[in-house]
Scaffold this motif. Structure first.
Motif, PDB file in Angstrom:
ATOM      1  N   TYR A  82      -0.014  27.304 -23.409  1.00 56.37           N
ATOM      2  CA  TYR A  82       1.298  26.938 -22.885  1.00 56.37           C
ATOM      3  C   TYR A  82       2.398  27.552 -23.755  1.00 56.37           C
ATOM      4  N   SER A  95      -2.151  24.015 -26.286  1.00 58.32           N
ATOM      5  CA  SER A  95      -3.176  24.522 -25.378  1.00 58.32           C
ATOM      6  C   SER A  95      -3.984  23.354 -24.836  1.00 58.32           C
ATOM      7  N   GLN A 227       0.103  29.847 -19.285  1.00 55.99           N
ATOM      8  CA  GLN A 227       1.259  29.397 -18.510  1.00 55.99           C
ATOM      9  C   GLN A 227       2.533  29.645 -19.309  1.00 55.99           C
ATOM     10  N   HIS A 229       6.639  28.698 -19.262  1.00 49.50           N
ATOM     11  CA  HIS A 229       7.448  27.623 -18.686  1.00 49.50           C
ATOM     12  C   HIS A 229       8.936  27.815 -18.932  1.00 49.50           C
ATOM     13  N   TYR A 386       5.576  20.823 -16.184  1.00 51.70           N
ATOM     14  CA  TYR A 386       5.574  22.279 -16.274  1.00 51.70           C
ATOM     15  C   TYR A 386       6.966  22.878 -16.061  1.00 51.70           C
ATOM     16  N   HIS A 411       3.442  18.419 -24.151  1.00 51.79           N
ATOM     17  CA  HIS A 411       2.058  18.853 -24.309  1.00 51.79           C
ATOM     18  C   HIS A 411       1.111  17.663 -24.364  1.00 51.79           C
TER      19      HIS A 411
END
Length: 446
Positions: A82, A95, A227, A229, A386, A411
Protein backbone atom coordinates in the motif's frame (compact mmCIF):
# COMPACT_ATOMS: atom_id res chain seq x y z
CA UNK A 1 -36.06 -46.00 -16.43
CA UNK A 2 -36.22 -44.22 -13.08
CA UNK A 3 -36.14 -40.43 -13.34
CA UNK A 4 -33.46 -38.38 -11.60
CA UNK A 5 -34.00 -37.17 -8.07
CA UNK A 6 -34.12 -33.52 -9.20
CA UNK A 7 -33.86 -31.57 -12.43
CA UNK A 8 -31.90 -28.36 -11.93
CA UNK A 9 -31.71 -25.46 -14.40
CA UNK A 10 -28.87 -22.96 -14.04
CA UNK A 11 -29.51 -19.69 -15.85
CA UNK A 12 -26.16 -18.07 -16.56
CA UNK A 13 -22.98 -19.68 -17.83
CA UNK A 14 -20.38 -17.41 -16.24
CA UNK A 15 -18.03 -18.30 -13.41
CA UNK A 16 -20.82 -18.48 -10.83
CA UNK A 17 -23.11 -20.70 -12.90
CA UNK A 18 -20.37 -23.07 -14.03
CA UNK A 19 -18.91 -23.35 -10.53
CA UNK A 20 -22.38 -24.30 -9.34
CA UNK A 21 -22.68 -26.92 -12.07
CA UNK A 22 -19.29 -28.40 -11.16
CA UNK A 23 -20.17 -28.39 -7.45
CA UNK A 24 -23.40 -30.29 -8.14
CA UNK A 25 -21.49 -32.88 -10.15
CA UNK A 26 -19.27 -33.46 -7.14
CA UNK A 27 -21.85 -33.29 -4.33
CA UNK A 28 -25.02 -34.53 -6.04
CA UNK A 29 -24.17 -36.69 -9.07
CA UNK A 30 -27.71 -38.11 -9.18
CA UNK A 31 -29.16 -34.70 -10.13
CA UNK A 32 -29.75 -33.71 -13.76
CA UNK A 33 -28.43 -30.26 -14.73
CA UNK A 34 -29.13 -27.97 -17.67
CA UNK A 35 -27.21 -24.73 -18.18
CA UNK A 36 -28.84 -21.88 -20.10
CA UNK A 37 -26.54 -19.12 -21.37
CA UNK A 38 -27.79 -16.00 -23.14
CA UNK A 39 -24.65 -15.64 -25.30
CA UNK A 40 -23.68 -17.90 -28.17
CA UNK A 41 -20.87 -19.44 -26.09
CA UNK A 42 -19.51 -19.43 -22.57
CA UNK A 43 -17.59 -16.25 -21.82
CA UNK A 44 -16.49 -13.82 -19.11
CA UNK A 45 -16.10 -10.06 -19.03
CA UNK A 46 -13.33 -8.36 -17.07
CA UNK A 47 -9.79 -9.59 -16.59
CA UNK A 48 -8.39 -10.49 -13.18
CA UNK A 49 -9.97 -12.07 -10.14
CA UNK A 50 -8.49 -12.79 -6.75
CA UNK A 51 -8.76 -15.87 -4.56
CA UNK A 52 -8.06 -15.66 -0.85
CA UNK A 53 -7.17 -18.73 1.26
CA UNK A 54 -10.83 -19.18 2.21
CA UNK A 55 -11.84 -19.48 -1.45
CA UNK A 56 -8.82 -21.59 -2.36
CA UNK A 57 -10.19 -24.29 0.00
CA UNK A 58 -13.30 -24.50 -2.15
CA UNK A 59 -11.21 -24.74 -5.32
CA UNK A 60 -9.30 -27.65 -3.76
CA UNK A 61 -12.56 -29.37 -2.84
CA UNK A 62 -13.76 -29.02 -6.44
CA UNK A 63 -10.55 -30.60 -7.70
CA UNK A 64 -9.31 -27.45 -9.44
CA UNK A 65 -6.10 -26.76 -7.54
CA UNK A 66 -3.63 -28.24 -10.03
CA UNK A 67 -5.35 -26.67 -13.04
CA UNK A 68 -5.33 -23.29 -11.32
CA UNK A 69 -1.68 -23.58 -10.34
CA UNK A 70 -0.88 -24.22 -13.97
CA UNK A 71 -2.35 -20.88 -15.08
CA UNK A 72 -1.14 -18.91 -12.05
CA UNK A 73 2.50 -19.86 -12.40
CA UNK A 74 5.04 -18.73 -9.81
CA UNK A 75 3.38 -17.52 -6.57
CA UNK A 76 3.66 -13.81 -5.77
CA UNK A 77 6.85 -12.78 -4.02
CA UNK A 78 4.94 -10.85 -1.33
CA UNK A 79 1.53 -9.69 -0.22
CA UNK A 80 -0.30 -6.51 -1.24
CA UNK A 81 1.73 -3.31 -0.86
CA UNK A 82 0.00 0.00 0.00
CA UNK A 83 1.27 3.48 -0.94
CA UNK A 84 -0.09 7.00 -0.62
CA UNK A 85 0.62 8.20 -4.15
CA UNK A 86 -1.24 11.46 -4.83
CA UNK A 87 1.95 13.52 -4.52
CA UNK A 88 5.36 13.76 -6.21
CA UNK A 89 7.00 11.38 -3.72
CA UNK A 90 4.84 8.51 -2.49
CA UNK A 91 4.66 7.12 1.03
CA UNK A 92 4.61 3.38 1.74
CA UNK A 93 2.26 2.75 4.64
CA UNK A 94 2.15 -1.02 5.01
CA UNK A 95 1.34 -4.32 3.40
CA UNK A 96 -1.09 -7.20 3.67
CA UNK A 97 0.94 -10.39 3.75
CA UNK A 98 -2.05 -12.71 3.35
CA UNK A 99 -1.51 -14.62 0.13
CA UNK A 100 -3.83 -13.67 -2.74
CA UNK A 101 -3.93 -15.87 -5.84
CA UNK A 102 -4.60 -13.75 -8.94
CA UNK A 103 -6.16 -15.36 -12.01
CA UNK A 104 -7.35 -14.33 -15.46
CA UNK A 105 -11.14 -14.72 -15.65
CA UNK A 106 -11.15 -16.18 -19.14
CA UNK A 107 -8.53 -18.79 -18.21
CA UNK A 108 -10.49 -19.77 -15.11
CA UNK A 109 -13.66 -20.11 -17.16
CA UNK A 110 -11.89 -22.41 -19.63
CA UNK A 111 -10.96 -24.72 -16.76
CA UNK A 112 -14.58 -24.82 -15.55
CA UNK A 113 -15.91 -25.50 -19.06
CA UNK A 114 -13.52 -28.43 -19.44
CA UNK A 115 -14.71 -29.92 -16.13
CA UNK A 116 -18.47 -29.75 -16.74
CA UNK A 117 -19.84 -33.31 -17.18
CA UNK A 118 -20.74 -34.15 -20.76
CA UNK A 119 -24.10 -35.45 -19.52
CA UNK A 120 -25.16 -31.94 -18.54
CA UNK A 121 -27.24 -30.04 -21.05
CA UNK A 122 -25.71 -26.79 -22.33
CA UNK A 123 -27.99 -24.41 -24.18
CA UNK A 124 -26.72 -21.21 -25.83
CA UNK A 125 -28.51 -18.09 -27.07
CA UNK A 126 -31.12 -18.68 -24.37
CA UNK A 127 -31.99 -15.35 -22.80
CA UNK A 128 -34.55 -15.81 -20.04
CA UNK A 129 -37.49 -13.42 -20.17
CA UNK A 130 -39.57 -14.83 -17.30
CA UNK A 131 -40.57 -17.97 -15.49
CA UNK A 132 -43.70 -19.37 -13.82
CA UNK A 133 -43.48 -21.24 -10.54
CA UNK A 134 -46.98 -22.37 -9.66
CA UNK A 135 -48.31 -24.44 -6.78
CA UNK A 136 -48.20 -27.65 -8.81
CA UNK A 137 -46.09 -28.95 -11.66
CA UNK A 138 -42.55 -27.93 -12.60
CA UNK A 139 -41.05 -24.46 -12.90
CA UNK A 140 -41.47 -23.27 -16.49
CA UNK A 141 -38.90 -20.95 -18.05
CA UNK A 142 -39.55 -18.76 -21.09
CA UNK A 143 -36.81 -17.52 -23.40
CA UNK A 144 -36.52 -14.63 -25.82
CA UNK A 145 -36.35 -16.97 -28.83
CA UNK A 146 -39.87 -18.21 -28.03
CA UNK A 147 -38.81 -21.54 -26.54
CA UNK A 148 -39.52 -22.81 -23.04
CA UNK A 149 -38.18 -25.45 -20.66
CA UNK A 150 -39.04 -26.91 -17.29
CA UNK A 151 -37.16 -27.85 -14.13
CA UNK A 152 -37.66 -28.68 -10.45
CA UNK A 153 -35.21 -26.03 -9.24
CA UNK A 154 -34.23 -22.84 -11.06
CA UNK A 155 -30.92 -21.26 -10.02
CA UNK A 156 -30.39 -17.68 -11.14
CA UNK A 157 -26.69 -17.12 -11.81
CA UNK A 158 -27.41 -14.50 -14.45
CA UNK A 159 -25.51 -11.59 -12.96
CA UNK A 160 -26.28 -8.17 -11.60
CA UNK A 161 -29.04 -7.50 -14.16
CA UNK A 162 -30.62 -10.86 -13.29
CA UNK A 163 -33.93 -11.57 -14.98
CA UNK A 164 -34.43 -14.38 -12.48
CA UNK A 165 -34.20 -11.90 -9.60
CA UNK A 166 -36.54 -9.48 -11.35
CA UNK A 167 -39.18 -12.15 -11.96
CA UNK A 168 -38.80 -13.48 -8.41
CA UNK A 169 -39.33 -10.12 -6.72
CA UNK A 170 -42.16 -9.10 -9.03
CA UNK A 171 -43.86 -12.35 -8.02
CA UNK A 172 -43.28 -11.57 -4.36
CA UNK A 173 -44.71 -8.07 -4.85
CA UNK A 174 -47.82 -9.44 -6.57
CA UNK A 175 -48.43 -11.90 -3.74
CA UNK A 176 -47.94 -9.14 -1.15
CA UNK A 177 -50.45 -6.98 -3.03
CA UNK A 178 -52.93 -9.87 -3.22
CA UNK A 179 -52.55 -10.36 0.53
CA UNK A 180 -53.35 -6.66 1.05
CA UNK A 181 -49.94 -5.84 2.48
CA UNK A 182 -49.19 -2.12 2.96
CA UNK A 183 -48.29 -0.44 -0.35
CA UNK A 184 -44.80 0.38 0.92
CA UNK A 185 -44.13 -3.36 1.37
CA UNK A 186 -45.22 -4.05 -2.19
CA UNK A 187 -43.00 -1.24 -3.49
CA UNK A 188 -40.07 -2.54 -1.46
CA UNK A 189 -40.27 -5.90 -3.22
CA UNK A 190 -40.34 -4.18 -6.60
CA UNK A 191 -37.33 -2.04 -5.68
CA UNK A 192 -35.27 -5.21 -5.21
CA UNK A 193 -35.54 -5.94 -8.92
CA UNK A 194 -33.12 -3.08 -9.51
CA UNK A 195 -29.44 -2.47 -8.88
CA UNK A 196 -27.92 0.87 -7.93
CA UNK A 197 -24.81 2.82 -8.85
CA UNK A 198 -22.20 3.06 -6.11
CA UNK A 199 -20.91 6.37 -7.46
CA UNK A 200 -17.70 4.61 -8.50
CA UNK A 201 -16.06 4.21 -11.91
CA UNK A 202 -13.35 1.68 -12.75
CA UNK A 203 -10.90 2.07 -15.62
CA UNK A 204 -9.51 -1.34 -16.60
CA UNK A 205 -6.62 -2.43 -18.76
CA UNK A 206 -4.17 -5.30 -19.28
CA UNK A 207 -0.59 -4.03 -19.52
CA UNK A 208 1.99 -6.38 -21.07
CA UNK A 209 4.54 -6.98 -18.33
CA UNK A 210 7.42 -6.33 -20.71
CA UNK A 211 6.06 -2.82 -21.35
CA UNK A 212 6.00 -2.01 -17.63
CA UNK A 213 9.47 -3.49 -17.13
CA UNK A 214 10.79 -1.31 -19.95
CA UNK A 215 9.47 2.01 -18.60
CA UNK A 216 9.90 1.21 -14.88
CA UNK A 217 12.32 -1.67 -14.23
CA UNK A 218 11.50 -3.54 -11.02
CA UNK A 219 8.06 -1.98 -10.62
CA UNK A 220 6.31 -3.63 -7.62
CA UNK A 221 3.31 -4.75 -9.71
CA UNK A 222 5.57 -7.03 -11.73
CA UNK A 223 5.93 -9.43 -8.82
CA UNK A 224 2.92 -8.92 -6.55
CA UNK A 225 -0.26 -6.86 -6.07
CA UNK A 226 0.29 -3.20 -5.23
CA UNK A 227 -2.13 -0.37 -4.53
CA UNK A 228 -1.62 3.38 -4.95
CA UNK A 229 -3.97 5.60 -2.97
CA UNK A 230 -5.22 9.17 -3.04
CA UNK A 231 -8.30 11.11 -2.03
CA UNK A 232 -11.35 9.69 -3.86
CA UNK A 233 -9.27 7.43 -6.10
CA UNK A 234 -6.81 4.56 -6.09
CA UNK A 235 -5.04 2.17 -8.46
CA UNK A 236 -4.47 -1.56 -8.06
CA UNK A 237 -2.24 -3.70 -10.26
CA UNK A 238 -1.15 -7.34 -10.13
CA UNK A 239 0.34 -9.98 -12.44
CA UNK A 240 -1.84 -12.62 -14.12
CA UNK A 241 -1.39 -15.28 -16.82
CA UNK A 242 1.90 -16.54 -15.39
CA UNK A 243 3.19 -12.98 -15.19
CA UNK A 244 2.58 -12.16 -18.86
CA UNK A 245 0.19 -9.28 -18.09
CA UNK A 246 -0.45 -6.80 -15.31
CA UNK A 247 -4.15 -6.46 -14.59
CA UNK A 248 -4.82 -2.83 -13.68
CA UNK A 249 -7.87 -1.08 -12.28
CA UNK A 250 -8.01 2.64 -11.54
CA UNK A 251 -11.02 3.49 -9.40
CA UNK A 252 -12.62 6.93 -9.12
CA UNK A 253 -15.06 7.69 -6.29
CA UNK A 254 -17.90 10.16 -6.61
CA UNK A 255 -19.55 9.73 -3.17
CA UNK A 256 -22.33 12.20 -3.92
CA UNK A 257 -23.74 9.78 -6.54
CA UNK A 258 -23.80 6.67 -4.36
CA UNK A 259 -27.23 5.02 -4.46
CA UNK A 260 -28.31 6.73 -7.68
CA UNK A 261 -28.92 5.31 -11.15
CA UNK A 262 -26.10 5.36 -13.68
CA UNK A 263 -27.32 6.60 -17.05
CA UNK A 264 -25.62 5.38 -20.16
CA UNK A 265 -23.56 2.31 -21.00
CA UNK A 266 -22.13 0.55 -17.95
CA UNK A 267 -18.94 -0.28 -19.85
CA UNK A 268 -17.28 1.56 -22.70
CA UNK A 269 -13.84 2.34 -24.05
CA UNK A 270 -12.74 5.91 -23.37
CA UNK A 271 -9.92 8.17 -24.61
CA UNK A 272 -6.64 7.80 -22.75
CA UNK A 273 -6.73 11.47 -21.83
CA UNK A 274 -9.85 11.01 -19.71
CA UNK A 275 -7.87 8.73 -17.40
CA UNK A 276 -4.55 10.61 -17.46
CA UNK A 277 -6.20 13.87 -16.41
CA UNK A 278 -7.41 12.27 -13.17
CA UNK A 279 -3.93 11.34 -11.94
CA UNK A 280 -1.90 14.46 -12.60
CA UNK A 281 0.87 15.08 -10.02
CA UNK A 282 0.82 11.50 -8.68
CA UNK A 283 4.10 9.76 -7.93
CA UNK A 284 6.00 8.09 -10.82
CA UNK A 285 5.16 4.52 -9.73
CA UNK A 286 1.48 5.29 -10.19
CA UNK A 287 1.68 7.57 -13.22
CA UNK A 288 3.70 5.09 -15.27
CA UNK A 289 0.84 2.59 -14.92
CA UNK A 290 -1.74 5.16 -15.98
CA UNK A 291 0.42 6.20 -18.95
CA UNK A 292 0.50 2.60 -20.20
CA UNK A 293 -3.30 2.21 -20.14
CA UNK A 294 -3.56 3.32 -23.77
CA UNK A 295 -7.22 2.50 -24.44
CA UNK A 296 -8.89 1.82 -21.10
CA UNK A 297 -12.40 0.55 -20.65
CA UNK A 298 -14.54 2.42 -18.14
CA UNK A 299 -17.02 0.52 -15.99
CA UNK A 300 -19.75 1.88 -13.75
CA UNK A 301 -19.67 -0.05 -10.47
CA UNK A 302 -23.23 -1.08 -9.67
CA UNK A 303 -24.38 -3.31 -6.83
CA UNK A 304 -27.41 -5.19 -5.54
CA UNK A 305 -28.43 -3.72 -2.18
CA UNK A 306 -29.08 -6.26 0.58
CA UNK A 307 -31.94 -8.54 -0.44
CA UNK A 308 -34.44 -9.87 2.13
CA UNK A 309 -34.31 -13.35 0.55
CA UNK A 310 -32.14 -15.36 -1.83
CA UNK A 311 -34.91 -17.80 -2.69
CA UNK A 312 -38.65 -17.93 -3.22
CA UNK A 313 -40.52 -21.19 -3.69
CA UNK A 314 -38.39 -23.29 -6.07
CA UNK A 315 -36.09 -20.55 -7.31
CA UNK A 316 -32.75 -19.50 -5.79
CA UNK A 317 -30.24 -16.75 -6.54
CA UNK A 318 -26.47 -17.21 -6.68
CA UNK A 319 -23.49 -14.91 -7.11
CA UNK A 320 -23.98 -11.40 -8.49
CA UNK A 321 -27.69 -11.94 -9.03
CA UNK A 322 -27.99 -12.18 -5.24
CA UNK A 323 -25.20 -9.99 -3.90
CA UNK A 324 -23.29 -8.04 -6.56
CA UNK A 325 -20.78 -6.00 -4.60
CA UNK A 326 -17.96 -3.53 -4.98
CA UNK A 327 -14.59 -5.13 -5.88
CA UNK A 328 -12.57 -3.75 -2.97
CA UNK A 329 -12.08 -7.06 -1.18
CA UNK A 330 -11.62 -9.11 -4.33
CA UNK A 331 -14.46 -11.37 -3.25
CA UNK A 332 -17.23 -11.30 -5.86
CA UNK A 333 -16.28 -14.54 -7.61
CA UNK A 334 -15.28 -16.11 -4.31
CA UNK A 335 -18.68 -15.47 -2.79
CA UNK A 336 -20.34 -17.08 -5.80
CA UNK A 337 -18.13 -20.14 -5.25
CA UNK A 338 -19.18 -20.27 -1.60
CA UNK A 339 -22.85 -20.07 -2.64
CA UNK A 340 -22.21 -23.05 -4.90
CA UNK A 341 -20.43 -25.03 -2.18
CA UNK A 342 -23.22 -24.62 0.37
CA UNK A 343 -26.16 -25.09 -2.02
CA UNK A 344 -24.71 -28.13 -3.79
CA UNK A 345 -23.87 -29.76 -0.46
CA UNK A 346 -27.45 -29.31 0.71
CA UNK A 347 -28.84 -30.62 -2.58
CA UNK A 348 -26.52 -33.60 -2.29
CA UNK A 349 -28.43 -34.98 0.64
CA UNK A 350 -30.44 -37.97 -0.67
CA UNK A 351 -33.44 -36.90 1.44
CA UNK A 352 -33.82 -33.76 -0.68
CA UNK A 353 -36.51 -34.50 -3.23
CA UNK A 354 -39.13 -32.45 -5.01
CA UNK A 355 -41.15 -32.61 -1.79
CA UNK A 356 -38.37 -31.53 0.58
CA UNK A 357 -36.50 -29.11 -1.70
CA UNK A 358 -37.91 -26.12 0.16
CA UNK A 359 -36.03 -27.16 3.31
CA UNK A 360 -32.66 -27.08 1.54
CA UNK A 361 -33.39 -23.68 -0.01
CA UNK A 362 -34.44 -22.23 3.34
CA UNK A 363 -31.18 -23.34 4.92
CA UNK A 364 -29.16 -22.02 1.97
CA UNK A 365 -30.74 -18.62 2.48
CA UNK A 366 -30.22 -18.64 6.25
CA UNK A 367 -26.53 -19.48 5.95
CA UNK A 368 -25.36 -17.71 2.82
CA UNK A 369 -27.31 -14.44 2.96
CA UNK A 370 -25.82 -13.08 6.21
CA UNK A 371 -22.29 -14.11 5.22
CA UNK A 372 -22.36 -12.67 1.69
CA UNK A 373 -24.08 -9.47 2.82
CA UNK A 374 -21.45 -9.01 5.52
CA UNK A 375 -18.80 -9.29 2.79
CA UNK A 376 -20.70 -6.66 0.81
CA UNK A 377 -20.41 -4.34 3.81
CA UNK A 378 -16.71 -4.98 4.44
CA UNK A 379 -15.98 -4.47 0.74
CA UNK A 380 -17.73 -1.08 0.89
CA UNK A 381 -15.74 -0.15 3.99
CA UNK A 382 -12.48 -1.19 2.34
CA UNK A 383 -13.32 1.14 -0.55
CA UNK A 384 -13.77 4.04 1.87
CA UNK A 385 -10.37 3.30 3.39
CA UNK A 386 -8.66 2.95 0.02
CA UNK A 387 -10.05 6.31 -1.14
CA UNK A 388 -9.29 8.05 2.16
CA UNK A 389 -12.96 8.61 2.90
CA UNK A 390 -12.89 7.13 6.41
CA UNK A 391 -13.56 9.43 9.36
CA UNK A 392 -10.09 8.88 10.91
CA UNK A 393 -8.22 10.25 7.92
CA UNK A 394 -6.64 13.65 8.56
CA UNK A 395 -6.05 15.28 5.18
CA UNK A 396 -5.08 18.68 3.84
CA UNK A 397 -6.49 18.94 0.28
CA UNK A 398 -4.20 21.88 -0.56
CA UNK A 399 -0.91 20.01 -0.24
CA UNK A 400 -1.93 16.32 0.13
CA UNK A 401 -0.19 16.18 3.50
CA UNK A 402 -1.36 13.63 6.03
CA UNK A 403 0.09 12.20 9.20
CA UNK A 404 1.72 8.77 9.39
CA UNK A 405 -0.46 8.07 12.42
CA UNK A 406 -3.51 8.48 10.20
CA UNK A 407 -2.05 6.17 7.54
CA UNK A 408 -1.16 3.59 10.18
CA UNK A 409 -4.73 3.61 11.47
CA UNK A 410 -5.99 3.06 7.93
CA UNK A 411 -3.56 0.19 7.43
CA UNK A 412 -4.58 -1.42 10.71
CA UNK A 413 -8.25 -1.22 9.79
CA UNK A 414 -7.52 -2.71 6.34
CA UNK A 415 -5.86 -5.70 7.99
CA UNK A 416 -8.81 -6.13 10.35
CA UNK A 417 -11.25 -6.10 7.43
CA UNK A 418 -9.38 -8.91 5.67
CA UNK A 419 -9.02 -11.29 8.61
CA UNK A 420 -12.10 -13.26 7.58
CA UNK A 421 -10.41 -14.25 4.30
CA UNK A 422 -7.87 -16.46 6.06
CA UNK A 423 -9.11 -17.02 9.64
CA UNK A 424 -12.51 -18.45 8.68
CA UNK A 425 -13.62 -21.27 6.39
CA UNK A 426 -16.56 -21.71 4.06
CA UNK A 427 -16.61 -25.33 5.20
CA UNK A 428 -17.61 -24.19 8.67
CA UNK A 429 -20.66 -22.56 7.07
CA UNK A 430 -21.31 -25.67 4.98
CA UNK A 431 -21.15 -27.95 8.04
CA UNK A 432 -23.46 -25.66 9.97
CA UNK A 433 -25.91 -25.70 7.06
CA UNK A 434 -25.84 -29.50 6.90
CA UNK A 435 -26.57 -29.78 10.62
CA UNK A 436 -29.50 -27.39 10.38
CA UNK A 437 -30.87 -29.34 7.42
CA UNK A 438 -30.56 -32.60 9.34
CA UNK A 439 -32.60 -31.13 12.18
CA UNK A 440 -35.24 -29.76 9.79
CA UNK A 441 -35.56 -33.11 8.02
CA UNK A 442 -36.05 -34.88 11.35
CA UNK A 443 -38.70 -32.36 12.39
CA UNK A 444 -40.54 -32.72 9.09
CA UNK A 445 -40.89 -36.47 9.69
CA UNK A 446 -42.37 -36.09 13.18
Amino acid sequence: MESSRLRVAIVGGGIGGLTMALAISRCAPDIDVDIYESASSFGEIGAGIGMWPRVWETMQFLGLEEDLKRIIGTPHASGIQYRKSDQSEGIAFGSNMIHLQTIHRAEFLEILVDRIPSSYGTHFSKRLTSYVDGDVGPVTMFFKDGSSATCDLLIGADGIKSQVRETMYISMAEIAKKNRDPPENVDRFRDHTKCVWTGQLIYRYLIPSEDLERVYPGHPCLKAPAQFHGKNKFIIGYPISRGKFINVAAIIFKPEYAGSTFHGSWSTHVPHRELIDQFVDWEPQARCIINLMKRPSRWAVNCVPSLPAYHFRRVALLGDSAHAMTPHQGSGAGQAAEDALVMSSLLGRPEITRQTLHLALQVYDEIRRPVSQRVQQTSDEAGLLYSFNNVDYQYNPDNHVTSMDSLKRIHGRILDLFKWTWTTSAFEDRDRAMKILTDRLKSSRV
